[in-house]
Every structure is written in C-alpha cells, then in structure tokens.
Scaffold this active site. Structure first.
Site, PDB file in Angstrom:
ATOM      1  N   LYS A  29       0.955  -1.202  -0.023  1.00  0.00           N
ATOM      2  CA  LYS A  29      -0.071   0.040   0.012  1.00  0.00           C
ATOM      3  C   LYS A  29       0.843   1.343  -0.001  1.00  0.00           C
ATOM      4  CE  LYS A  29      -3.612  -0.764   2.455  1.00  0.00           C
ATOM      5  NZ  LYS A  29      -4.345  -0.946   3.775  1.00  0.00           N
ATOM      6  N   ARG A  98      -2.940   2.994   8.736  1.00  0.00           N
ATOM      7  CA  ARG A  98      -3.216   1.931   7.712  1.00  0.00           C
ATOM      8  C   ARG A  98      -2.405   0.916   7.640  1.00  0.00           C
ATOM      9  NH1 ARG A  98      -4.767   4.809   2.027  1.00  0.00           N
ATOM     10  NH2 ARG A  98      -6.026   2.846   1.710  1.00  0.00           N
ATOM     11  N   GLY A 107      -8.468  -8.275   4.666  1.00  0.00           N
ATOM     12  CA  GLY A 107      -9.111  -8.330   5.912  1.00  0.00           C
ATOM     13  C   GLY A 107      -8.208  -8.835   7.107  1.00  0.00           C
ATOM     14  N   MET A 109      -5.815  -7.518   8.526  1.00  0.00           N
ATOM     15  CA  MET A 109      -5.033  -6.381   9.611  1.00  0.00           C
ATOM     16  C   MET A 109      -6.059  -5.074   9.494  1.00  0.00           C
ATOM     17  SD  MET A 109      -1.177  -7.255   9.387  1.00  0.00           S
ATOM     18  CE  MET A 109      -1.117  -6.719   7.718  1.00  0.00           C
ATOM     19  N   ARG A 343      -3.295  -1.065  -6.424  1.00  0.00           N
ATOM     20  CA  ARG A 343      -2.428  -2.107  -6.530  1.00  0.00           C
ATOM     21  C   ARG A 343      -2.828  -3.058  -7.914  1.00  0.00           C
ATOM     22  NH1 ARG A 343      -5.269  -4.973  -1.773  1.00  0.00           N
ATOM     23  NH2 ARG A 343      -7.233  -5.107  -2.515  1.00  0.00           N
ATOM     24  N   HIS A 459      -6.060 -32.567   6.623  1.00  0.00           N
ATOM     25  CA  HIS A 459      -6.272 -33.755   6.153  1.00  0.00           C
ATOM     26  C   HIS A 459      -6.909 -34.167   4.689  1.00  0.00           C
ATOM     27  CE1 HIS A 459      -7.399 -38.016   6.024  1.00  0.00           C
ATOM     28  NE2 HIS A 459      -6.152 -38.321   6.458  1.00  0.00           N
ATOM     29  N   SER A 786      16.171 -42.011 -16.955  1.00  0.00           N
ATOM     30  CA  SER A 786      14.879 -41.306 -16.772  1.00  0.00           C
ATOM     31  C   SER A 786      14.517 -41.490 -15.228  1.00  0.00           C
ATOM     32  CB  SER A 786      13.583 -42.145 -17.421  1.00  0.00           C
ATOM     33  OG  SER A 786      12.342 -41.225 -17.072  1.00  0.00           O
ATOM     34  N   CYS A 854       9.965 -38.834 -15.392  1.00  0.00           N
ATOM     35  CA  CYS A 854       8.600 -39.543 -15.616  1.00  0.00           C
ATOM     36  C   CYS A 854       8.126 -39.596 -14.154  1.00  0.00           C
ATOM     37  CB  CYS A 854       8.716 -40.714 -16.225  1.00  0.00           C
ATOM     38  SG  CYS A 854       9.764 -42.043 -15.078  1.00  0.00           S
ATOM     39  N   TYR A 874      13.887 -33.451 -21.092  1.00  0.00           N
ATOM     40  CA  TYR A 874      12.568 -33.773 -21.114  1.00  0.00           C
ATOM     41  C   TYR A 874      11.830 -33.956 -19.825  1.00  0.00           C
ATOM     42  CZ  TYR A 874      12.622 -38.760 -21.120  1.00  0.00           C
ATOM     43  OH  TYR A 874      12.586 -40.010 -21.019  1.00  0.00           O
TER      44      TYR A 874
HETATM   45  P1  ADP Z   1      -8.089  -2.144   3.712  1.00  0.00           P
HETATM   46  O1  ADP Z   1      -6.521  -2.552   3.457  1.00  0.00           O
HETATM   47  O2  ADP Z   1      -8.770  -3.192   4.576  1.00  0.00           O
HETATM   48  O3  ADP Z   1      -8.621  -1.862   2.293  1.00  0.00           O
HETATM   49  P2  ADP Z   1      -7.457   0.649   4.024  1.00  0.00           P
HETATM   50  O4  ADP Z   1      -6.399   1.044   4.520  1.00  0.00           O
HETATM   51  O5  ADP Z   1      -7.208   0.574   2.525  1.00  0.00           O
HETATM   52  O6  ADP Z   1      -7.707  -0.875   4.527  1.00  0.00           O
HETATM   53  O7  ADP Z   1      -8.801   1.348   4.440  1.00  0.00           O
HETATM   54  C1  ADP Z   1      -9.972   1.039   4.843  1.00  0.00           C
HETATM   55  C2  ADP Z   1     -10.896   2.041   4.041  1.00  0.00           C
HETATM   56  O8  ADP Z   1     -10.757   3.569   4.668  1.00  0.00           O
HETATM   57  C3  ADP Z   1     -10.574   2.309   2.618  1.00  0.00           C
HETATM   58  O9  ADP Z   1     -11.865   2.144   1.841  1.00  0.00           O
HETATM   59  C4  ADP Z   1      -9.863   3.572   2.451  1.00  0.00           C
HETATM   60  O10 ADP Z   1     -10.227   4.211   0.993  1.00  0.00           O
HETATM   61  C5  ADP Z   1     -10.511   4.402   3.637  1.00  0.00           C
HETATM   62  N1  ADP Z   1      -9.354   5.363   3.916  1.00  0.00           N
HETATM   63  C6  ADP Z   1      -8.340   4.881   4.323  1.00  0.00           C
HETATM   64  N2  ADP Z   1      -7.284   6.020   4.562  1.00  0.00           N
HETATM   65  C7  ADP Z   1      -8.296   7.234   4.419  1.00  0.00           C
HETATM   66  C8  ADP Z   1      -8.279   8.653   4.171  1.00  0.00           C
HETATM   67  N3  ADP Z   1      -6.925   9.028   4.642  1.00  0.00           N
HETATM   68  N4  ADP Z   1      -9.071   9.161   3.912  1.00  0.00           N
HETATM   69  C9  ADP Z   1     -10.304   8.731   3.534  1.00  0.00           C
HETATM   70  N5  ADP Z   1     -10.544   7.455   3.536  1.00  0.00           N
HETATM   71  C10 ADP Z   1      -9.473   6.666   3.925  1.00  0.00           C
HETATM   72 MG    MG Z   2      -7.882  -0.625   0.896  1.00  0.00          MG
END
Ligand code: ADP
Ligand code: MG
Ligand code: MG
Length: 902
Positions: A29, A98, A107, A109, A343, A459, A786, A854, A874
């Site tokens: 990020k 963030r 989801g 962190m 990303r 398992h 082989s 093989c 091969y």
């Molecule tokens: P995740 O990795 O779970 O997407 P983010 O760090 O991207 O978490 O943030 C969660 C939400 O908060 C996202 O929708 C992001 O766009 C919003 N957000 C994060 N930072 C800001 C900011 N500085 N201003 C407004 N919205 C923000």
């Molecule tokens: Mg995000």
C-alpha cells in the site's frame, strides 16, 4: 545499539520519497501510494513507517530508537504542509492509520480512520465543514468504534448493537437518517462501551491515539488469523507490516461527496471496461461493509461528471503505468477526487490469460511478459470441467477451494456409507466436520469431499489433492451433525442422500445438482475449437501464449501413456513422445490366466509356453502405441511391480479354497495358487522382488518383453511408419544389473531388427538413491536416464506414499516440516539434489546422455522449473498435465532473472 550508530536507520518515508519497487520496505500500500504521489496523482499527503520498524518492534517488544523522533518530524512537516495541527481544537488535522504488508492479506489487519478527533476537535471539524455537526459527530463515533475494535479489542458487536438501538428508537434502517444529536448520543454510548471494556476513558490526546494505533498495526502482524492466513498462503512469517499515516479526506460530507472502489477491467473475465461500486456520502469502509447499497460506478457520471472523467483518466494512466489490471480505492470530498489506494489487481485464471493477451495487443507488454504473467496452476484450473452457473444456482456456503474440480453427488457422512453407495454406482460427496485417516476409503469412493473445518493443509485437503479429487474444506457456515446424518447451512437442512455440488476451485457449495460443462480450453487442446476462428477471447489468448511458450522452451514434454487412446490424446495436447509406457496393464484382465501359468510353471517348458502366449498380446499393444506416436520416441518400461500383485489377494484366495474344500471340489489349482501367493508374500513389497530384480530372477520374462517391443517396431516400420522405441529398465541400483539385462536385450534386438533399420535405445530409471549416487558408473551402460521421482522420493525419505500421505502429512504441513507435499512438488533440497548429482555425473561419464523425468512431478509447475534448471532434456507427465508442463517449461526458459511470479 541504534543510538551508537553513526547514521540512524531511516524508519519513516514521506510518500514523495518512495516508489512501487520498495514493497519490501514500505509494504504494497505504501509503495503504491508513493508511486501515485510521484505520478502527480491526487493522493492525500502522508508518510509510511517501514516494515523494518515493525520487525524491530516485534523482536524487542518496543519501538526502536529514533522511531518516535522520526514520526514527530514527519508529522510536523505534514502539519506544515496542510496548515493544520493533528487534533487541533479549532482546525484539526485528522489522519488514518493503515496497515500494509508486502503481500496483501485481505481483511487480516485493520485501519483506523479519523485519528485526531476528541471532545474538542470534533467542534473544530464541524466548523471546518461549514458548521456540519452531523458530519463531525459521525466521524467521531467512527473513530471510537474503529479504535476500540482494532486497537483495544473491544468486541465490535457492542458498537453495532448501540447503533442498531439508536436506529430502532428513531424508527429507521438508514444511518443517514440519524442527525447530529443522535450521533452525539451515540458517541456517549460508544465511550461507555469503550470504558467498560478497557477500564479507561477513550484517549483524548491526539498523539497518544496515533501512537497506540501504530502499535496496534504492528501487533496485528502476529494476530492469530494473520498467522494462519500466512501459513496457508505460504507468505513468510518474518516480513512484518508497514504503517501508513494518511491525511483524512471525507466522503461523508454530504451528497457531493462519496467513496468507491474500482477495477480497470473485469477481474472475472478480463473484459475491458469500468468495474466498480460507488457510495455517496460515505466513508471508505462503508462500501465494502455493505451497510448501504452501492451503485455501479458508471452512475457517478450523472452525479459528478468532472470527477468521473478525471477518475477514468487516472485509471487509464495507472494501467499504462503498471502495464496491468489495477484495482483502486478513491474518495470524493465535495467534488474533489482523491486516490487512496492502488495495486495490481487479483484476477481469475481466465482473466489472467485474457488480460495478458489484451495487453500484448495494446502494446503495453511483450509476449515474454505475457507468458510470465500466467502460470500452470491457472491453466490447470481452466482445464477442469466447470459448473454451468446461471441465476438458479446461488451458493449456500463458501469454504476454501482445497482441491480443484466440480463434483455433484449424494451427501454421505461416513466413510462406510460412501463406499456402500459408490459400489451401487452412485456419485457421493463425503461431508465431515474434518477428515482423519479412518476416512480414507470413503474419500477414495467419493466424487468430492466437503468439510466444515480446516484449511489448505488439513487432512482432507492434502489427501484430496494427492488423489486429484475435488475438495472444499473449511466451509464453516456448515453445521455438520454426523450422528444425525445431516448438516444445516443457513435455513437449509441437508440430510443423507440429498444432492449437493461443490466447486473445488472457488470453494463454493451449492444445493442440488449443478450441471457441468466441459472446459473450452480442453476443447481447444482437443482440436475441437479453432483458435484463429473463435470469438472466445480466452481460447485465443491461451493459444497465443502456448504458442509462445512452445517457441521459448528448451525442455521437451512427453507423456505417460499405456494405451493407444491415451497416447493419441496426449499427442493432441502437444506431447512430443511417451516418457513412460507402463507394461503392467498388459498382464491384467483376461491375461491374468497366463500370468498364473507363468508363476505356477513347474518347469522351463511350461514357463516358456506361458511367455510365448503373452508375446503376441504385448506385441499388439506396442504396435498400437507406436502407431499413435509415429515418429516420436516411446519409452517402454519393462515390468516393474511384484508378480504376486497380478494374483488374487491372499485373504480372498484362502476363503475360496476353504469353501471349495468344504464342498469337496477339486481345488488343486487354487491350492497351488494360494501356495504361490504365500510364498511370494512380502512384508514390504515396495522394497521387495520387483523391477530389474524380477527380470533377473524369472528367466525369459524381460526377454519376452524386449522381443515384443522389437517385433512391434519392425512391424510398424514395415508398414511405412517410424517407430522409435526406448527400453527402460526399472529399479536399477547397480550398473551390473543393467549390464546383465542389456547384454541379453541387445542380442534379441539385433536378431529381430535384422536389416529393418529399427534402432532401440536402452536406458534405465534412476529411482533408487544408490543409482543416483553411482550414476557415473550406470551411465556406462545406459543411453538414457529417466528419473522416477515418485520412487526416488519414497526411498529418499524412507516412506511409502500409500502409507503416509493420509497418516501424517497433514501434521507435517501444519508444523511446516513440509512446505508442500514432496509428492506434489519435488523436494529440491534432498531428492532434487539426488537428481542433480545423477544428471551431472551421468553426463560427465557419457556426454549427450539423454535425461528425462517420468512421474507426476513432470507436470508440477515448480518441479518443471527445477528440472529446467538441472538441464534435463524432457519431462513426462499424464496427458492432462502436458499443456501445463509446456507452459511452465516456456516460463522457466524466459524467467531466468528469477522475478517474482506470485
Ligand atoms: P484495507 O487494506 O482493508 O482496504 P485501507 O487502509 O485501505 O484498508 O482502509 C480502509 C478504508 O478506509 C478504505 O476504503 C480506504 O479508502 C479508507 N481510507 C483509508 N485512509 C483514508 C483517508 N486518509 N481518508 C479517507 N478514507 C480513507
Ligand atoms: Mg484498502
Ligand atoms: Mg518406480
């Protein structure tokens, strides 16, 4: 330590200081926020605290020296730039905190928004917003909620309840109906919840809020669910996460504000276009939380044409810059667009191929890069039959796609019942909370396996993958009740005998039978779809990339095939010969009787008669295969398994004899058979009388096979064909074994071939560790090696696959002793080392020695790369894996720089 360092380590980077290639240090990020900043895109200013700082914190339990001061310095410069101070009562700067690791961990962190708000700055925020009290109090309650949940582990439901309570009192379902007073009340309620759970008041000091939030992000790296996720996704545990501190922008300032997410093309199909969701008057997390219904991004054009056009421009720019599909998060604050994240986006297997093809067309990447962007696992996925899904079928649960494929069948809850119903010809799905070694027979009998617990290394998952059987694991919405023979999911109760369908690729579970359709990619490989003449974008892309892979690869790809039909199919799939033709099946069916005669023969005459009767049958088999593989090499392995495997099982035979004796029938023959089986019984057949040992003990057996091969080749050549047989001797451990077999074989071949021009190579499998270690000697008597990597793995590790895979592999995977089953992907450190030694010493002794593999490793993506690196000629694999091996051999040849294909 750090205090004495002449130059203090740099732990904090302004967005302007980073770039997209610094993911290790700044996380995905942070690196991409920096990249967008430097592209001149509208990114709210901020800075990134490095993964190094996180690692230092996690090892020592405290923030490294210098970190606090560096944060202070960067915060001050951010405050100067924005002309506001963090949490200032009159005109507050607010930030988000963030997380962001190198690999995205969806989801896992969390993020805290609106840091800097307190009882006083909430008023300042309202003034900034032109007296918008509602907005200010909404932002404040969000801070307490997110801070409470992520930083102080206050149960999230408590906040949800309080919110629901207020909405109910107000008689609404929509949080937009709450006014400033309602939200002020909610803040009070939230503060009480906070105090109750943490034993302290909600922190009012902005800098304390910031420091606690940063620390919480560091700590989240080692949260239980993050640890589990990493293990499953094979993400190293020691990377740490970066922390991004970003100036807040507000999508919840009114109808001219909002927030959204988008992809630059369809991540499902790869089709070009705009795919996204937008939500007016909302803060970031509302979009994904599904609190209110979003609208398709296209509708933004009506709401705010300027921002919409700007956004489209930015998305095109990002695609061109990253040369790939991107996904983004953005916010509009009163008509001003802000970019919050981008990303390279995740995509389905089909989209991966389609997009790679499109980007080549658009001139953004070349074919080498396109080949690099797809992989064999994706291709394999596209070759499975798929569920034909239309609106009638909605999944009732989603687990982990543990072993790909599409399977429908009647639900059973026990292994015994699975075996019973399967014996009646029914398709069954074995449903368990989790499986254990006792379920093995049921798993073999079932078409698919569905569990409510366990991940990719459970398992069920490990065993199913080993068997190539469809499996969905960890579908935790299922409540499985084995004694009552039913499971519940949502409002549905599913009992034994009801039909369900499971998709081992997506992890989705459906009620009823979902129709299955063949894969169009397989139709293409089969020659049923003309890639030059189809409007199927996927087939066109696959064709193009496969063609490029074929041109690039150095490894040849052969197939394992024992019948003409398999050989023909593999050839259509691109096989360039047969690397392993097993002769075992040629001793089965109605030929068993001849094998019995061979084993029971009391003298030379009888034995020779039995062999003479087998000869024409074998010859006919080989003729068929040589014809299908006309012009291509066919490696025939002389008989490998112990002979008693061709006789009836001991217990069954003993019962038959006893029953017959009781009835006073003539049992002389059965008794003789029984005696033979007893005599030949082995405690450890894997290490017993098999392979070359058998050939040296039963006179005439190998000779008959060699003669059948040579005669078949001569017959094909006389018919105008071209046969290129290669005779492969199994289980050789010493050169003397091979020399003995070779001398006899050469004599027979010379006699049979005469002046036909037929040439037969003689070589050996390298599958016993001793053979690998004496490869230099063995090469003197072998024209090719082989590698039988299945046996080499078994004997290298000292365990037999059938016994151990269900018994303890899951535990070894869980403990990280194996990263992946050594039968799935070759163990490069140990077994692979044997391969490397044998390849080098074999070639040193006999330059030009032909080397192949093989066994199923030949079709495993990672193993193919390894075999390429060892310099083999091969790989050989099952027909369906041939395209996968072709693709990966091409990728191995172009990815010599070792770039990251995750
Ligand atoms: P995740 O990795 O779970 O997407 P983010 O760090 O991207 O978490 O943030 C969660 C939400 O908060 C996202 O929708 C992001 O766009 C919003 N957000 C994060 N930072 C800001 C900011 N500085 N201003 C407004 N919205 C923000
Ligand atoms: Mg995000
Ligand atoms: Mg073997």
């Amino acid at each position: 330590m750090a205090a004495h360092d002449p130059v203090e380590q740099k732990y904090v980077y302004d967005f302007a200081e980073g770039n997209k290639d610094l993911k290790d240090l700044l996380g995905g990020k942070g690196a991409n926020l920096a990249e967008m900043t430097n592209l001149g895109l509208p990114v709210p200013p901020g800075f990134t605290i490095t993964t190094e700082a996180c690692k230092a914190y996690l090892t020592t339990g405290r923030e490294p020296d210098g970190l606090a001061a560096q944060i202070e310095a960067h915060l001050e410069s951010l405050e100067r730039e924005m002309g506001r101070r963090l949490g200032d009562p009159d005109d507050p700067l607010l930030v988000s905190v963030r997380s962001g690791a190198k690999f995205s961990m969806p989801g896992m962190m969390e993020t805290v928004l609106n840091v800097g708000l307190n009882d006083r700055s909430v008023v300042g925020l309202s003034n900034q917003a032109g007296g918008n009290d509602r907005f200010a109090w909404d932002s404040y309650r969000r801070l307490i909620q997110m801070f409470g949940k992520t930083v102080c582990e206050v149960p999230g439901e408590e906040f949800e309840h309080a919110l629901d309570e207020i909405k109910r009192a107000k008689g609404t379902h929509n949080d937009l109906d709450l006014d400033a007073d309602d939200l002020r009340g909610l803040v009070d309620a939230y503060k009480q919840i906070f105090a109750k759970h943490t034993g302290r008041e909600f922190p009012q000091e902005p800098r304390e809020q910031l420091d606690l939030a940063i620390r919480a992000v560091f700590d989240s790296w080692n949260a239980e669910r993050a640890v589990l996720y990493r293990r499953q996704e094979r993400i190293p545990a020691d990377l740490g996460t970066a922390v991004n501190v970003v100036t807040m922008v507000f999508g919840n300032l009114g109808p001219d504000s909002g927030t959204g997410v988008a992809f630059t093309r369809d991540p499902g199909s790869g089709a070009q276009g705009i795919y996204g969701d937008y939500l007016a008057n909302a803060q970031g997390e509302d979009v994904v939380a599904g609190i209110r219904n979003t609208v398709p991004l296209q509708e933004l054009e009506q709401l705010d044409k300027t921002s919409y056009d700007q956004l489209l421009g930015i998305m095109a720019r990002l695609e061109e810059h990253y040369k790939d599909l991107c996904d983004i998060e953005f916010t509009i604050e009163r008509g001003k667009l802000w970019m919050l994240q981008t990303r390279v986006g995740k995509r389905t297997a089909a989209a991966a191929f389609v997009i790679a093809g499109q980007l080549v067309d658009e001139g953004l990447i070349d074919l080498d890069e396109a080949l690099h962007r797809v992989n064999g696992a994706q291709l394999a996925q596209l070759m499975f039959p798929r569920f034909q899904l239309d609106h009638e079928f909605e999944p009732v649960a989603k687990g982990i796609g543990a072993s790909p494929g599409a399977a429908s069948g009647k639900v059973v809850f026990t292994s015994a019942r699975a075996v019973e119903l399967a014996a009646e010809g029914e398709s069954v799905i074995l449903v368990r909370r989790e499986t254990n070694p006792d379920d093995l027979n049921g798993m073999i009998a079932a078409k698919g396996i569905l569990t409510s617990r366990g991940g990719k290394t459970s398992h069920a998952a490990v065993v199913a993958r080993g068997m190539g059987k469809t499996c969905v694991s960890g579908a935790d919405e299922l409540d499985v009740n084995v004694p009552a023979k039913k499971f519940t999911v949502g409002d549905h109760v599913v009992s034994e005998g009801d039909v369900v369908s499971i998709d081992g690729t997506t992890g989705k579970v459906y009620l009823g039978e979902v129709p299955v359709m063949p894969s169009e990619v397989v139709q293409y490989f089969e020659g049923e779809l003309d890639p030059e003449n189809t409007d199927d974008a996927l087939v066109r892309a696959v064709h193009r990339i496969m063609t490029h892979a074929d041109g690039a690869r150095r490894l040849r790809v052969r197939t394992n095939a024992d019948t003409g039909a398999d050989a023909a199919r593999a050839r259509r799939f691109g096989a360039e010969g047969i690397g392993l033709c097993r002769t075992e099946h040629m001793f089965l069916g109605d030929r068993r009787e001849l094998v019995e005669r061979l084993i029971l023969a009391s003298g030379e005459r009888e034995r020779d008669d039995a062999l003479a009767a087998l000869l024409p049958l074998q010859r006919a088999d080989f003729i068929e295969i040589f014809r299908e593989m006309d012009g291509l090499p066919v490696t025939v392995r002389l008989i490998d398994p112990p002979l008693h495997e061709f006789l009836p099982p001991l217990e069954q035979l003993a019962v038959n004899v006893a029953v017959a004796q009781e009835r006073g029938e003539d049992v002389a023959k059965e008794e003789a058979l029984l005696a033979a089986v007893r005599r030949m019984h082995e405690e450890n057949p894997m290490l017993g009388l098999r392979g070359v040992r058998l050939g040296l003990v039963i006179p005439g057996l190998f000779a008959m096979q060699v003669r059948a091969i040579a005669e078949a080749a001569v017959a094909v050549v006389r018919d105008g064909g071209t046969a290129c047989p290669e005779i492969m001797v199994p289980l050789v451990g010493a050169v003397q074994e091979l020399e003995t077999v070779r001398a006899e074989a050469e004599r027979i071949i010379a006699e049979v071939a005469g002046d036909s021009g037929v040439e037969v190579l003689i070589g050996t499998m390298i599958e016993v560790p001793r053979a690998a270690l004496t490869a230099g000697q063995i090469a003197e008597a072998a024209e090719f090696f082989s590698f039988g990597t299945n046996d080499l793995t078994q004997m290298g590790w000292g365990f037999s696959r059938d016994d151990v895979e269900g018994a303890f592999f899951w535990r070894y995977l869980e403990l990280g002793i194996f990263g992946i089953s050594p039968f799935e992907s070759i163990d490069t450190d140990g077994v692979g080392r044997l391969v490397r030694i044998a390849a080098e010493e074999g070639r040193a002794a006999r330059p030009g020695l032909k080397l192949g593999v093989c066994g199923e490793h030949g079709g495993d993506p990672d193993s193919v790369h390894f075999f390429h690196s060892v310099g083999l000629d091969y790989v050989s694999c099952s027909p369906f894996r041939v395209p996968v091996a072709r693709l990966e051999a091409g990728r191995a040849a172009i990815t010599t720089t070792g770039s990251d294909s995750r």
